[in-house]
Design an enzyme around this catalytic site. Structure first.
Site, mmCIF file in Angstrom:
data_model
loop_
_atom_site.group_PDB
_atom_site.id
_atom_site.type_symbol
_atom_site.label_atom_id
_atom_site.label_comp_id
_atom_site.label_asym_id
_atom_site.label_seq_id
_atom_site.Cartn_x
_atom_site.Cartn_y
_atom_site.Cartn_z
ATOM 1 N N ASP A 101 -13.418 -5.614 3.165
ATOM 2 C CA ASP A 101 -14.157 -4.532 2.077
ATOM 3 C C ASP A 101 -15.404 -5.619 1.215
ATOM 4 O O ASP A 101 -16.741 -4.984 0.904
ATOM 5 C CB ASP A 101 -12.552 -5.099 1.259
ATOM 6 C CG ASP A 101 -12.640 -3.618 0.402
ATOM 7 O OD1 ASP A 101 -13.690 -3.314 0.236
ATOM 8 O OD2 ASP A 101 -12.053 -3.709 -0.497
ATOM 9 N N HIS B 44 -6.373 -0.293 1.563
ATOM 10 C CA HIS B 44 -5.550 -0.642 0.987
ATOM 11 C C HIS B 44 -3.718 0.317 0.842
ATOM 12 O O HIS B 44 -3.120 -0.740 0.716
ATOM 13 C CB HIS B 44 -6.179 -0.703 -0.920
ATOM 14 C CG HIS B 44 -7.592 -0.510 -0.965
ATOM 15 N ND1 HIS B 44 -8.031 -1.870 -0.001
ATOM 16 C CD2 HIS B 44 -8.501 0.034 -1.560
ATOM 17 C CE1 HIS B 44 -9.102 -2.275 -0.933
ATOM 18 N NE2 HIS B 44 -9.490 -1.011 -1.064
HETATM 19 ZN ZN ZN Z 1 -13.626 -0.676 0.526
#
Ligand code: ZN
Length: 456
Positions: free
Chosen positions: A323, A272
């Protein structure tokens, strides 16, 4: 001596030097042994469409595929990552080893069908439903390995160390009981994880401190030593609350703190890294680490926008990950990455490196290189010595009519859906034909049974 080589012929292929026509790849023991461009197709060779190196998927939580679409109902107060996480915790309470394998197998088959040929599984669901360790502490890791084996997807297994509920070593919550280890327990898990993948060709085991919330500085130092040269991944700066909490704890922002307190370099993947100052963005780029971007999930969770343009200007490395697996599609990760930037900047072709460049091609090439680096894998490329991880497109698909060279990648990334993908090979084995994984039928049937039970 027996020769186990075979050849595959493509009407065009994305090679290191660019697109070439009439390309024959010779595959030996799962590796590309030779690349010939301008090669006339032999009568016995099938004709395949444009070939690309398979995309690494650098960040996945496979079990979350089973709850895709189940966290899209508005709650009584403002929904956020944190309310999503409550739904996720309730879902995972029900999942046992066989359930995990069934859900992961579906996710991994879908990854192959969607153009991914290796996954970085950020694996934190370790213990039994009551929080007790399984007889084999790596039972769940072995189920991930089994799902990779039955689908043929390349695996970089990243067992997660999770010990605390918040900055400053807060004790874990009840909802986190299945994730928790002390360092000794984690070392046993790591050993068990290595055994679990030992028979899988090309598998890599790294490790992952879950986040700065979940580890103390002392634990992080031990984990870094345990990792050695293996990949080390961490969730970081995904949420503004996490940034605020980190500042309250340490006076520093998460990426700033990590770069100051760990030896972050090319073995690291910062997943991220959404909320960074310009100084942090520059420092992360200079570290040589990979930013693990998950644009579909970040959009779904309302995380925020990664400072991609500044990061790219500083030659920062990145790859993409699916993810939460709310939607699995390699090209769409790149599309959402670029579209987020366009919407925020009210301009087009933001992440093309220079005038005249194709945006889709620049994104695809960057994510290939960053993904392979993050997963400790050989380069994702069609070149001698690279693994034969190949995606071929359907040349008859309307979206590819009249396209050649990088226009193929632009059309895939911006105008195509998964049905543009025809064949997928992993380590030389053809696993997807006509866009369909060869074991899809049985994998979906088992998934249906398991999920109906989990959700009952
Ligand atoms: Zn993750």
């Amino acid at each position: 001596m027996a020769d186990h080589s075979e050849t595959i012929w493509f009407e065009s292929a994305l090679l290191d030097a660019g697109w070439a026509r009439d390309v024959r790849l010779t595959i030996r023991d799962g590796v590309i042994a030779a690349v010939e461009a301008g090669a006339a197709r032999a009568a016995h060779e099938a004709a395949h469409g444009p070939a690309l190196p398979g995309m690494p998927n650098l960040h996945s939580h496979a079990f979350q595929r089973g709850m895709a679409g189940l966290a899209e109902v508005r709650g009584p107060s403002a929904d956020s990552f944190w309310t999503w996480r409550e739904v996720m915790y309730r879902f995972l309470e029900r999942i046992g080893p066989e359930d995990l394998q069934a859900i992961a197998a579906l996710a991994y088959a879908e990854m192959l069908e969607a153009g991914f040929t290796r996954v970085g599984e950020f694996h934190y669901l370790h213990h039994d439903r009551d929080g007790a360790s399984f007889a084999n502490p790596a039972e769940m890791a072995a189920r991930i390995a089994a799902a990779a084996e039955e689908t043929g997807l390349g695996l970089t297994l990243l067992p997660v160390f999770y010990a605390h509920a918040g900055f400053g070593g807060l004790p874990p919550t009840a909802g986190q009981a299945r994730f928790i280890h002390d360092i000794d327990g984690f070392a046993r898990l790591l050993e068990g994880s290595r055994e679990a993948v030992a028979h899988l060709p090309g598998a890599v085991v790294g490790l992952a401190p879950h986040s700065l919330r979940a580890v103390t500085p002392a634990e992080l130092a031990v984990l870094q030593a345990l990792a050695g040269d293996a990949p080390i991944h961490i969730h970081i700066a995904e949420q503004t609350k996490e940034v605020d909490d980190c500042r309250a704890w340490s006076g520093a922002r998460p990426v700033e703190w990590l770069l100051d307190h760990a030896s972050v370099g090319t073995g690291w993947c910062l997943v991220h890294a959404t909320h960074m100052t310009p100084e942090e963005t520059l420092a992360l780029a200079r570290s040589g680490a990979v930013a693990g971007l998950c644009p579909i999930t970040e959009a779904n969770l309302g995380d925020g926008l990664f400072p991609a343009l500044d990061y790219q200007a500083a030659q920062g490395r990145f790859g993409v990950g699916s993810d939460s697996n709310v939607l699995i599609d390699a090209a769409e990760e790149l599309r959402v990455l670029e579209y987020g930037q366009r919407l925020a900047r009210r301009t087009r072709n933001v992440l093309a490196l220079e005038a005249g460049d194709s945006t889709g091609a620049d994104l695809y090439r960057a994510a290939l290189a960053g993904g392979a680096q993050a997963l400790g894998a050989e380069p994702a490329a069609l070149r001698p010595g690279a693994p034969a991880d190949i995606v071929s497109l359907d040349p008859a698909h309307p979206v590819l009519v009249g396209r050649s060279g990088d226009a193929i990648l632009d059309s895939l990334v911006f105008a195509g859906r998964k049905d543009v993908i025809d064949g997928v090979w992993r380590a030389g084995a053809k696993l997807v034909t006509n866009g369909r994984h060869h074991r899809r039928g049985e994998i979906v049937a088992r998934y249906r049974q398991v999920l109906e039970n989990v959700l009952a």
